[in-house]
Each structure stands twice: as C-alpha cells, then as structure tokens.
Design an enzyme around this catalytic site. Structure first.
Site, short mmCIF file in Angstrom:
data_model
loop_
_atom_site.label_atom_id
_atom_site.label_comp_id
_atom_site.label_asym_id
_atom_site.label_seq_id
_atom_site.Cartn_x
_atom_site.Cartn_y
_atom_site.Cartn_z
N ASN A 151 -10.08 -0.06 0.52
CA ASN A 151 -8.68 0.15 0.56
C ASN A 151 -8.12 -0.74 -0.87
O ASN A 151 -7.94 -1.51 -0.86
CB ASN A 151 -7.81 -0.73 1.71
CG ASN A 151 -6.38 -0.18 1.55
OD1 ASN A 151 -5.75 0.08 0.30
ND2 ASN A 151 -5.53 -0.75 2.34
N HIS B 14 -3.03 7.92 3.04
CA HIS B 14 -3.32 6.50 2.36
C HIS B 14 -4.71 5.42 3.22
O HIS B 14 -5.26 7.28 4.31
CB HIS B 14 -2.69 5.59 2.76
CG HIS B 14 -3.11 3.87 2.30
ND1 HIS B 14 -3.55 3.67 1.41
CD2 HIS B 14 -2.29 2.30 3.20
CE1 HIS B 14 -3.52 2.21 1.33
NE2 HIS B 14 -3.42 1.75 2.76
N CYS C 224 1.18 -0.93 0.06
CA CYS C 224 -0.10 0.37 -0.35
C CYS C 224 1.07 1.29 0.13
O CYS C 224 0.71 2.42 -0.36
CB CYS C 224 -0.65 -0.29 1.27
SG CYS C 224 -2.39 -1.25 0.57
C1 LIG Z 1 -9.35 -4.88 10.42
C2 LIG Z 1 -10.05 -3.44 11.69
C3 LIG Z 1 -10.81 -2.90 10.33
C4 LIG Z 1 -10.45 -4.52 12.78
O1 LIG Z 1 -10.92 -3.59 13.63
P1 LIG Z 1 -11.27 -3.72 15.27
O2 LIG Z 1 -12.29 -3.54 15.96
O3 LIG Z 1 -9.57 -4.00 15.47
O4 LIG Z 1 -11.38 -5.42 15.60
P2 LIG Z 1 -11.62 -6.74 15.62
O5 LIG Z 1 -9.92 -7.08 14.61
O6 LIG Z 1 -10.63 -6.58 17.74
O7 LIG Z 1 -12.34 -7.59 15.95
C5 LIG Z 1 -13.65 -7.11 16.54
C6 LIG Z 1 -14.76 -8.50 16.11
O8 LIG Z 1 -15.47 -8.21 15.03
C7 LIG Z 1 -15.36 -9.06 14.43
N1 LIG Z 1 -15.01 -9.41 12.74
C8 LIG Z 1 -13.70 -9.30 12.13
N2 LIG Z 1 -14.28 -8.21 11.16
C9 LIG Z 1 -15.34 -8.67 10.65
C10 LIG Z 1 -16.22 -7.84 9.52
N3 LIG Z 1 -16.26 -7.86 8.16
N4 LIG Z 1 -17.65 -8.44 10.02
C11 LIG Z 1 -18.35 -8.24 11.55
N5 LIG Z 1 -17.26 -9.47 12.25
C12 LIG Z 1 -15.97 -9.01 11.47
C13 LIG Z 1 -14.11 -10.38 14.75
O9 LIG Z 1 -14.46 -11.63 14.58
C14 LIG Z 1 -14.20 -9.73 16.33
O10 LIG Z 1 -15.14 -10.35 17.33
P3 LIG Z 1 -15.03 -10.94 18.80
O11 LIG Z 1 -15.22 -9.94 19.10
O12 LIG Z 1 -16.42 -11.80 19.02
O13 LIG Z 1 -13.50 -12.06 18.67
C15 LIG Z 1 -8.52 -2.60 11.98
O14 LIG Z 1 -7.92 -3.82 12.77
C16 LIG Z 1 -7.88 -2.47 11.08
O15 LIG Z 1 -8.59 -1.72 10.22
N6 LIG Z 1 -6.48 -2.24 11.10
C17 LIG Z 1 -5.13 -1.48 9.92
C18 LIG Z 1 -5.79 -2.77 9.10
C19 LIG Z 1 -5.44 -2.42 7.78
O16 LIG Z 1 -5.67 -1.37 6.83
N7 LIG Z 1 -4.84 -3.18 6.90
C20 LIG Z 1 -4.08 -2.64 5.49
C21 LIG Z 1 -2.57 -2.45 5.11
S1 LIG Z 1 -2.62 -1.05 4.26
#
Ligand SMILES: CC(C)(COP(=O)(O)OP(=O)(O)OC[C@H]1O[C@@H](n2cnc3c(N)ncnc32)[C@H](O)[C@@H]1OP(=O)(O)O)[C@@H](O)C(=O)NCCC(=O)NCCS
Length: 363
Positions: free
Chosen positions: A278, A248, A112
């Site tokens: 993204n 980004h 990215c």
């Molecule tokens: C991916 C991201 C949105 C997840 O958000 P978060 O607040 O960290 O969420 P978590 O991973 O803690 O998951 C929370 C819960 O939602 C659930 N969950 C994950 N994806 C889900 C989805 N698409 N729909 C519904 N529930 C989802 C998980 O299973 C978890 O459930 P649990 O609490 O029962 O275990 C966030 O971590 C993020 O944006 N990270 C940066 C990653 C990124 O942008 N990467 C690109 C690299 S360039």
C-alpha cells in the site's frame, strides 16, 4: 458547451530498492506465507530519496506523456501524508523543481484517499473554469513513518509516487462523477500523532502509530460500497457499464470484494499490490499508469475507482478514458539504480524504534 477535465498525461516513480516478505522476516516475527495469504503483498519499494524527489519524477513523466510544458500548468496539488517538510508545502517544491512557475501550489492530506480527493477537486476547478491545466500528484515515503517493530502494520506499506495532468476539454471524458466522504468517528483507528499536540521536547523515539486492521477493513468495505453506489446513482450507470476497476491497493481481499461487487469482467481489475504493498496516495496513479502500460485500459473505457484511508476518508469515482492510451513523449524516467539496499535503509529505523521501546519500558 460543457467543460470536462481530460486526463492527458500520466507518470509514476517507483524507487528501485525492493524489500521482499522474506527480507522482513529476517528481523520481524512474520512470514512470506502470512503476508501473502492475508494481504496479497509479495514485496514493496523503499525510497532512498525524499518524497518530493519521487513526486518530481512522476510529475515530469506525466508532463512528458501529455507533451505539455511545465510553464503551462496553472495548479499543482500534491496528495501526501509524508511530506519532506511541514512548511513550505511539497507542491511548491515540485513547482520549483519542474519549473512550473505559473502554477498555484498546495498539498492535500486525505491519507490513502488523497489522489481521488485531488482528482475530485481538480476536476471541479477545471469544470468551473478556475483552472485549465492541473497537475495532481500522489507521493509517499511511508517507510520513514512506520514503526518497524510492529509487524501488524509494518508489512503493509511501501514508497512511491504517481501523477496525472488534467486539462480542460470539450470531450466528455475524465472524472465524470465522484463521491468523497469521511467517517471521522473512526479517525483514531489509523493515526500517527506528530502534530502540534505532540511534545517534541519529550520525544522518546517511539512512533505513536496506531493501526487497528480489522476495524479499518470493516469500515473500508462499508465506506467504499456506499461511495460506489452513490456514483452509480449520480450517473444512472450500473455494473454492466463498467469496463475496468482500478481501486486502492491495501489488501487483495478488499480488491476481490470490490471486483465482485462491480461484476468486473475477468482480468479487468487492476492488481499490483503484490509488487508495491500500500503506497497510500501514490497507489491510485501508479495503478492507472500500469493499467495503461499493460493495455488493460482501452480508448473510451469506463473505469470505476474506489479508495479509503486514514480519517477514515473514503471515495469512489467514475472515469471515462479518452481516445489516447499511449504517452506522447517518454514517460519512463526513473530514479538512479545505484542507491542503498532496502534492508540497509530499514534496519537502522528498526533498531532505533526497538531501542526506543526498550528505553520507554525501562523508564
Ligand atoms: C491488517 C490485516 C491484513 C490483518 O489481517 P487479519 O486477518 O485481520 O489479521 P488479524 O489482525 O486478525 O491477526 C491475525 C493474527 O495474525 C497475527 N499477525 C498480525 N500481523 C502479522 C504479521 N505481519 N505476521 C504474522 N502474524 C501477524 C496477529 O497477531 C494475530 O495473531 P493471534 O491470532 O495470535 O492474535 C487486515 O486487517 C487488513 O488488511 N486490514 C485493512 C487495513 C488496511 O489496509 N489499512 C490501510 C489503510 S489505507
């Protein structure tokens, strides 16, 4: 007399097929509410054509905006982690498709962060007198490499391409300072192993896509903040000098964090994640195009940009925009509208991945 790399052309290509959060919820255990509140994403684009086709359209739009003939370009850099082919590189395909026969051509994979990396090295090459007109492109068809059974990553990404033409100039504009880095201790938290270590004869159809969202998030905040601080230090500028932020687009919460950090005035942070998700290396050039189209970027503006991605690569750049904020020629060329729907494109991939996981479970 100092030489700078002025951004004289810009163009994008966003595929016409739209997949909404509700479309995703028809086959994944997810909801519009979860995706919107956790990420800011409302919909994303799905391409029916190869990455290089999107790259070509974006490149043609950037050249039209600069009113420069393709034969004048002396280097093409395509930033991508989803090239159509491993060999030859995608930049050679773009060279052929647009007729830029005098250009050297190579691909760059910094996930990215790829477009800012490309801008950093292209600017350096122009300043050093090695090149005069460099076409940099970010293009991705991520929908082809995602594991569509994994809701934690499948909802985040989309397809697209964007490009800029950088030209040697005496005007003190373009990328004035930048910092690129890599936090390789965390290289496994975002990975897809389809390299030479991957035994294709044993391929069981399961996409080995590893994605640890929270770890990426934490390291992205740290890495981008450090890169921005570095750029401030290099230039002696402070948050008071920033007119706009074009970061980004991986998560709206991350964008908001950067906006606060840079104390950007209301309405001067570029946000289009709701429309595209993204799009990896395509994100930044698409965001710049739309910031120009909507009038967010004014002549002479000082713009901060920050990126992160697999590697974990990271970077920030301070850009001074030139006097011209409108394209010289028509830079709104698009792909044909009459292709398959987003769900028609994605459902076979989802079904294939689901079946592969089931087979693996049984085996
Ligand atoms: C991916 C991201 C949105 C997840 O958000 P978060 O607040 O960290 O969420 P978590 O991973 O803690 O998951 C929370 C819960 O939602 C659930 N969950 C994950 N994806 C889900 C989805 N698409 N729909 C519904 N529930 C989802 C998980 O299973 C978890 O459930 P649990 O609490 O029962 O275990 C966030 O971590 C993020 O944006 N990270 C940066 C990653 C990124 O942008 N990467 C690109 C690299 S360039």
């Amino acid at each position: 007399m100092m030489t700078y790399a002025e951004i004289t052309g810009w163009g994008k290509c966003v595929p016409p097929a739209i997949m909404t959060n509700d479309d995703l919820a028809t086959f994944l255990d997810t909801s519009d509410e979860w995706i919107r509140t956790r990420t800011g994403i409302e919909e994303r684009r799905v391409s029916a054509v190869g990455t290089s086709t999107m790259a070509r359209v974006a490149a043609e739009n950037a050249l039209a905006a600069a009113d420069v003939d393709a034969t004048e370009v002396d280097l093409i850099i395509v930033a991508s982690c989803t090239a159509d082919e491993i060999i030859p590189n995608m930049a050679s395909k773009v060279q052929q498709d647009i007729g830029a026969k005098n250009a050297a051509a190579f691909d760059l994979n910094a996930a990215c962060s790829g477009f800012l990396y490309a801008m950093h090295y292209a600017t350096g090459a122009i300043k050093a007198g090695m090149h005069q007109k460099v076409l940099i492109i970010g293009a991705e068809r991520l929908t082809r490499i995602l594991d569509w059974t994994k809701r934690e990553s499948a909802v985040l990404f989309g397809d697209g391409a964007g490009a800029m033409l950088l030209e040697s100039s005496e005007n003190e504009v373009g990328l004035l300072a930048s910092k690129v880095s890599c936090d390789a201790d965390a290289r496994d938290v975002l990975s897809l192993d389809f390299g030479l270590g991957f035994d294709r004869y044993d391929f069981d159809g399961v996409m080995p896509f590893n994605f640890e969202g929270q770890e990426i998030f934490k390291r992205a905040v740290k890495g981008m903040s450090a890169a921005i601080e570095d750029v401030f230090k290099q230039t002696g500028k402070t948050v008071d000098d920033i007119d706009a932020l074009i970061p980004h687009q991986a998560n709206k919460r991350l964008i908001d964090f950067l906006g606060k950090m840079c104390k950007v005035p209301e309405g001067k942070t570029m946000v289009n994640i709701q429309k595209y998700g993204n799009t990896s290396s395509a994100t930044l050039p698409i965001a710049f195009c739309e910031a120009l189209e909507t009038g967010m970027v004014k002549p002479g503006d000082t713009i901060m940009s920050a990126v992160f991605g697999g590697g974990l690569t990271c970077g920030a750049g301070l850009i001074r925009w030139g006097e011209r904020v409108t394209p010289l020629g028509d830079n709104q060329k698009t792909l044909p509208e009459d292709g398959p729907s987003a769900l028609d494109l994605i459902l076979p991939l989802y079904k294939g991945s689901k079946a592969a996981w089931e087979n693996k479970g049984r085996g």
